[in-house]
Design a protein around this motif. Structure first.
Motif, PDB file in Angstrom:
ATOM      1  N   LYS A  46       7.984  -4.601   3.608  1.00 34.58           N
ATOM      2  CA  LYS A  46       7.062  -4.242   2.872  1.00 34.58           C
ATOM      3  C   LYS A  46       6.090  -5.093   2.402  1.00 34.58           C
ATOM      4  O   LYS A  46       6.659  -6.469   2.193  1.00 34.58           O
ATOM      5  CB  LYS A  46       7.893  -3.451   1.485  1.00 34.58           C
ATOM      6  N   VAL A  48       3.838  -6.509  -1.114  1.00 35.39           N
ATOM      7  CA  VAL A  48       3.548  -6.445  -2.417  1.00 35.39           C
ATOM      8  C   VAL A  48       2.279  -6.967  -2.825  1.00 35.39           C
ATOM      9  O   VAL A  48       2.072  -8.252  -2.477  1.00 35.39           O
ATOM     10  CB  VAL A  48       4.784  -6.953  -3.291  1.00 35.39           C
ATOM     11  N   TYR A  95       2.141  -1.354  -3.708  1.00 31.86           N
ATOM     12  CA  TYR A  95       3.351  -1.519  -2.583  1.00 31.86           C
ATOM     13  C   TYR A  95       2.662  -0.698  -1.271  1.00 31.86           C
ATOM     14  O   TYR A  95       2.021   0.107  -1.724  1.00 31.86           O
ATOM     15  CB  TYR A  95       4.479  -0.913  -2.931  1.00 31.86           C
TER      16      TYR A  95
END
Length: 109
Positions: A46, A48, A95
């Motif tokens: 992921k 950020v 995100y």
């Protein structure tokens, strides 16, 4: 967009309470000794992003971007000089995806 509150770390320690990352992003307080902790419990990476609303001269400052690998954790120093939004007074966090992503803000003593 959810507003995250800082949890104070005391001399005896802290087991922070994590919240699910919000799909529309989160906002966090900024200042000295504040840290954003992001945990990725998913099987995929992921990303950020912390928005940096400031400029140097007439040049925009690049946003802070961190890729968090599967089952990884990242920490960000929530410095007001870098991340304070002039409208909200908080950091704006987004995100790439929020599946199995949890967040906490802690304030060091």
């Amino acid at each position: 967009m959810a507003i995250l509150n800082a949890q104070k770390v005391v001399i005896g320690g802290l087991q922070p309470t994590y919240a699910a990352a919000a799909g529309g992003g989160d906002q966090a307080p900024v200042g000295e000794k504040l840290l954003l902790i992001v945990r990725n419990g998913d099987a995929t990476s992921k990303t950020v992003t912390l928005a940096t609303p400031g400029t140097v001269g007439d040049l925009a400052v690049a946003d802070a971007v961190q890729a968090i690998p599967a089952s990884g954790t990242a920490m960000f120093a929530l410095k007001a000089s870098a991340f304070r939004d002039p409208v909200t007074g908080r950091a704006a966090i987004t995100y790439s995806a929020v599946t199995s992503v949890t967040v906490a803000v802690v304030q060091l003593p």
